[in-house]
Scaffold this active site. Structure first.
Site, PDB file in Angstrom:
ATOM      1  N   ASN A 128      39.318  40.479 -22.934  1.00 20.95           N
ATOM      2  CA  ASN A 128      40.487  39.634 -23.225  1.00 20.95           C
ATOM      3  C   ASN A 128      41.729  40.437 -23.608  1.00 20.95           C
ATOM      4  O   ASN A 128      42.845  39.936 -23.463  1.00 20.95           O
ATOM      5  CB  ASN A 128      40.112  38.652 -24.354  1.00 20.95           C
ATOM      6  CG  ASN A 128      41.325  37.948 -24.910  1.00 20.95           C
ATOM      7  OD1 ASN A 128      41.857  37.018 -24.289  1.00 20.95           O
ATOM      8  ND2 ASN A 128      41.816  38.406 -26.062  1.00 20.95           N
TER       9      ASN A 128
ATOM     10  N   TYR B 107      52.520  43.205 -14.537  1.00 27.78           N
ATOM     11  CA  TYR B 107      51.551  42.322 -15.214  1.00 27.78           C
ATOM     12  C   TYR B 107      50.913  41.373 -14.202  1.00 27.78           C
ATOM     13  O   TYR B 107      49.696  41.158 -14.217  1.00 27.78           O
ATOM     14  CB  TYR B 107      52.281  41.545 -16.313  1.00 27.78           C
ATOM     15  CG  TYR B 107      51.425  40.570 -17.078  1.00 27.78           C
ATOM     16  CD1 TYR B 107      50.593  41.013 -18.117  1.00 27.78           C
ATOM     17  CD2 TYR B 107      51.441  39.209 -16.796  1.00 27.78           C
ATOM     18  CE1 TYR B 107      49.809  40.114 -18.840  1.00 27.78           C
ATOM     19  CE2 TYR B 107      50.667  38.306 -17.504  1.00 27.78           C
ATOM     20  CZ  TYR B 107      49.857  38.764 -18.525  1.00 27.78           C
ATOM     21  OH  TYR B 107      49.077  37.874 -19.238  1.00 27.78           O
TER      22      TYR B 107
ATOM     23  N   LYS C 280      46.968  41.222 -13.315  1.00 36.24           N
ATOM     24  CA  LYS C 280      46.136  40.022 -13.464  1.00 36.24           C
ATOM     25  C   LYS C 280      45.533  39.610 -12.116  1.00 36.24           C
ATOM     26  O   LYS C 280      44.446  39.028 -12.077  1.00 36.24           O
ATOM     27  CB  LYS C 280      46.941  38.891 -14.106  1.00 36.24           C
ATOM     28  CG  LYS C 280      47.283  39.156 -15.576  1.00 36.24           C
ATOM     29  CD  LYS C 280      46.034  39.290 -16.457  1.00 36.24           C
ATOM     30  CE  LYS C 280      46.371  39.413 -17.934  1.00 36.24           C
ATOM     31  NZ  LYS C 280      45.160  39.556 -18.785  1.00 36.24           N
TER      32      LYS C 280
ATOM     33  N   GLY D 174      47.786  29.691 -18.652  1.00 32.93           N
ATOM     34  CA  GLY D 174      49.183  29.489 -18.257  1.00 32.93           C
ATOM     35  C   GLY D 174      50.105  30.054 -19.316  1.00 32.93           C
ATOM     36  O   GLY D 174      50.158  31.270 -19.522  1.00 32.93           O
TER      37      GLY D 174
ATOM     38  N   THR E 240      51.469  32.479 -28.397  1.00 32.93           N
ATOM     39  CA  THR E 240      50.803  33.554 -29.145  1.00 32.93           C
ATOM     40  C   THR E 240      51.853  34.606 -29.522  1.00 32.93           C
ATOM     41  O   THR E 240      52.969  34.603 -28.984  1.00 32.93           O
ATOM     42  CB  THR E 240      49.731  34.269 -28.283  1.00 32.93           C
ATOM     43  OG1 THR E 240      50.408  34.996 -27.249  1.00 32.93           O
ATOM     44  CG2 THR E 240      48.728  33.312 -27.672  1.00 32.93           C
TER      45      THR E 240
HETATM   46  P1  NAD Z   1      48.305  38.846 -28.341  1.00 27.60           P
HETATM   47  O1  NAD Z   1      49.340  39.911 -28.249  1.00 27.60           O
HETATM   48  O2  NAD Z   1      48.436  37.763 -29.343  1.00 27.60           O
HETATM   49  O3  NAD Z   1      46.866  39.509 -28.510  1.00 27.60           O
HETATM   50  C1  NAD Z   1      46.480  40.609 -27.745  1.00 27.60           C
HETATM   51  C2  NAD Z   1      45.502  41.451 -28.550  1.00 27.60           C
HETATM   52  O4  NAD Z   1      45.060  42.522 -27.697  1.00 27.60           O
HETATM   53  C3  NAD Z   1      46.138  42.101 -29.784  1.00 27.60           C
HETATM   54  O5  NAD Z   1      45.302  41.910 -30.919  1.00 27.60           O
HETATM   55  C4  NAD Z   1      46.248  43.572 -29.406  1.00 27.60           C
HETATM   56  O6  NAD Z   1      46.136  44.453 -30.516  1.00 27.60           O
HETATM   57  C5  NAD Z   1      45.081  43.715 -28.452  1.00 27.60           C
HETATM   58  N1  NAD Z   1      45.244  44.852 -27.550  1.00 27.60           N
HETATM   59  C6  NAD Z   1      46.334  45.177 -26.802  1.00 27.60           C
HETATM   60  N2  NAD Z   1      46.115  46.305 -26.121  1.00 27.60           N
HETATM   61  C7  NAD Z   1      44.847  46.713 -26.419  1.00 27.60           C
HETATM   62  C8  NAD Z   1      44.041  47.805 -26.040  1.00 27.60           C
HETATM   63  N3  NAD Z   1      44.503  48.757 -25.207  1.00 27.60           N
HETATM   64  N4  NAD Z   1      42.792  47.902 -26.544  1.00 27.60           N
HETATM   65  C9  NAD Z   1      42.324  46.956 -27.407  1.00 27.60           C
HETATM   66  N5  NAD Z   1      43.055  45.904 -27.826  1.00 27.60           N
HETATM   67  C10 NAD Z   1      44.295  45.783 -27.334  1.00 27.60           C
HETATM   68  O7  NAD Z   1      48.241  38.224 -26.854  1.00 27.60           O
HETATM   69  P2  NAD Z   1      47.558  36.915 -26.246  1.00 27.60           P
HETATM   70  O8  NAD Z   1      48.658  36.080 -25.710  1.00 27.60           O
HETATM   71  O9  NAD Z   1      46.539  36.351 -27.152  1.00 27.60           O
HETATM   72  O10 NAD Z   1      46.854  37.584 -24.986  1.00 27.60           O
HETATM   73  C11 NAD Z   1      45.440  37.704 -24.856  1.00 27.60           C
HETATM   74  C12 NAD Z   1      45.098  37.790 -23.388  1.00 27.60           C
HETATM   75  O11 NAD Z   1      45.537  36.606 -22.738  1.00 27.60           O
HETATM   76  C13 NAD Z   1      45.796  38.935 -22.645  1.00 27.60           C
HETATM   77  O12 NAD Z   1      44.918  39.470 -21.678  1.00 27.60           O
HETATM   78  C14 NAD Z   1      46.967  38.240 -21.973  1.00 27.60           C
HETATM   79  O13 NAD Z   1      47.417  38.944 -20.855  1.00 27.60           O
HETATM   80  C15 NAD Z   1      46.314  36.936 -21.604  1.00 27.60           C
HETATM   81  N6  NAD Z   1      47.219  35.832 -21.299  1.00 27.60           N
HETATM   82  C16 NAD Z   1      48.107  35.381 -22.220  1.00 27.60           C
HETATM   83  C17 NAD Z   1      48.931  34.316 -21.901  1.00 27.60           C
HETATM   84  C18 NAD Z   1      49.926  33.742 -22.869  1.00 27.60           C
HETATM   85  O14 NAD Z   1      50.749  32.905 -22.453  1.00 27.60           O
HETATM   86  N7  NAD Z   1      49.906  34.135 -24.130  1.00 27.60           N
HETATM   87  C19 NAD Z   1      48.844  33.734 -20.633  1.00 27.60           C
HETATM   88  C20 NAD Z   1      47.930  34.218 -19.728  1.00 27.60           C
HETATM   89  C21 NAD Z   1      47.104  35.267 -20.071  1.00 27.60           C
END
Ligand code: NAD
Length: 259
Positions: free
Chosen positions: A91, A157, A161, A188, A192
């Protein structure tokens, strides 16, 4: 407390924040032992402590998902603590916006490394652990609608993905003979801390009007997601309910791009 994941041990990378933290809490509430693996150990430990205070089982380790030795060590710590590994959530992710013509090699490499290479390494190391245990296990990847439809200020990005989606399919084919399933969900627009950072960076680029609010305006269900919207699907993919599903990507986007 539910019991759908009783006696299952789960690693959630990026479990210290946002979607990963909600997944960690949601899985623990269904009885799973949860190991949070994140760059930010202090934040991961806070989530784990909170889960334990609520009667769940959780711990945290520091790991950079791009560092194979650190990922292996996180899995070893999980097995030492909880006895085995059943589910691995790839994740962790990050994004760093740039206008298409400004994208640098360094930006592309960094974004691809965390979001795509991290998923490859996590899948390989989890699969090796499952095989060492005698087979079976689940890998669940956090993809994104960005990987289905490229976003102009998020091209690396989006590419990363898209790589997560095809790694999900390739790994599902490669690992099925071992009894290992590999699936993903494509979120989507989820509120966060990642978006707080993105909105600030987009504003600095003079592209503030392409951020969270603008994307959330295109959602059929009329609102962006909160991390808790992801949890029921995460539980389903981690539980035995999904045992006959592999290589699939489940969209959780409120009706935004409809693919
Ligand atoms: P977030 O920034 O709140 O959390 C991401 C977490 O990943 C953080 O705790 C960070 O320290 C950790 N992290 C980052 N790089 C890292 C690494 N190299 N090794 C270990 N940990 C690492 O972000 P989020 O929005 O919760 O995102 C979580 C996942 O969901 C990601 O893969 C993101 O791409 C994906 N995502 C998010 C959204 C959105 O709208 N927020 C949409 C689609 C996908």
């Amino acid at each position: 407390m539910g019991t759908r994941l009783a006696e299952k041990t789960v690693v959630v990378t990026g479990g210290a924040s946002g979607i990963g933290a909600a997944i960690a809490r949601g899985l623990a509430a269904e009885g799973a032992n949860v190991m949070i693996a994140d760059l930010d150990l202090a934040a991961g430990q806070r989530i784990a402590d909170d889960i334990v205070a609520g009667g769940g089982a959780a711990a945290a380790v520091q790991a950079d998902v791009t560092d194979r030795a650190a990922v292996r060590s996180a899995i070893e710590s999980t097995v030492a603590r909880f006895g085995r590994l059943d589910v691995y959530f790839n994740n962790a992710g990050m994004n760093s916006p740039m206008r298409f013509l400004d994208i640098t090699e360094r930006n592309f490499e960094t974004v691809m490394k965390v979001n795509a290479l991290g998923v490859l390494i996590g899948t390989q190391e989890a699969a090796k652990q499952y095989i060492a245990q005698g087979g079976t296990g689940k890998v669940i990847n956090t993809a994104s609608i960005a990987g289905r439809t490229g976003f102009p200020n998020f091209a690396p990005y989006s590419a990363a993905k898209a790589a997560v989606i095809s790694l999900t399919q390739a790994a599902a084919r490669a690992l099925a003979p071992e009894g290992i399933t590999v699936n993903a969900f494509a979120s989507g627009v989820v509120a966060t801390p990642l978006w707080t950072k993105l909105d600030a960076e987009l504003a600095e680029m003079g592209a503030g009007d392409s951020g969270f609010d603008s994307m959330a305006g295109d959602i059929l269900l009329g609102r962006p997601a909160v991390p808790e919207d992801i949890v029921p699907t995460a539980v389903f993919l981690a539980a035995s309910d999904s045992d006959y599903i592999t290589g699939q990507v489940i969209p959780i986007e409120g009706g935004m791009i409809l693919v």
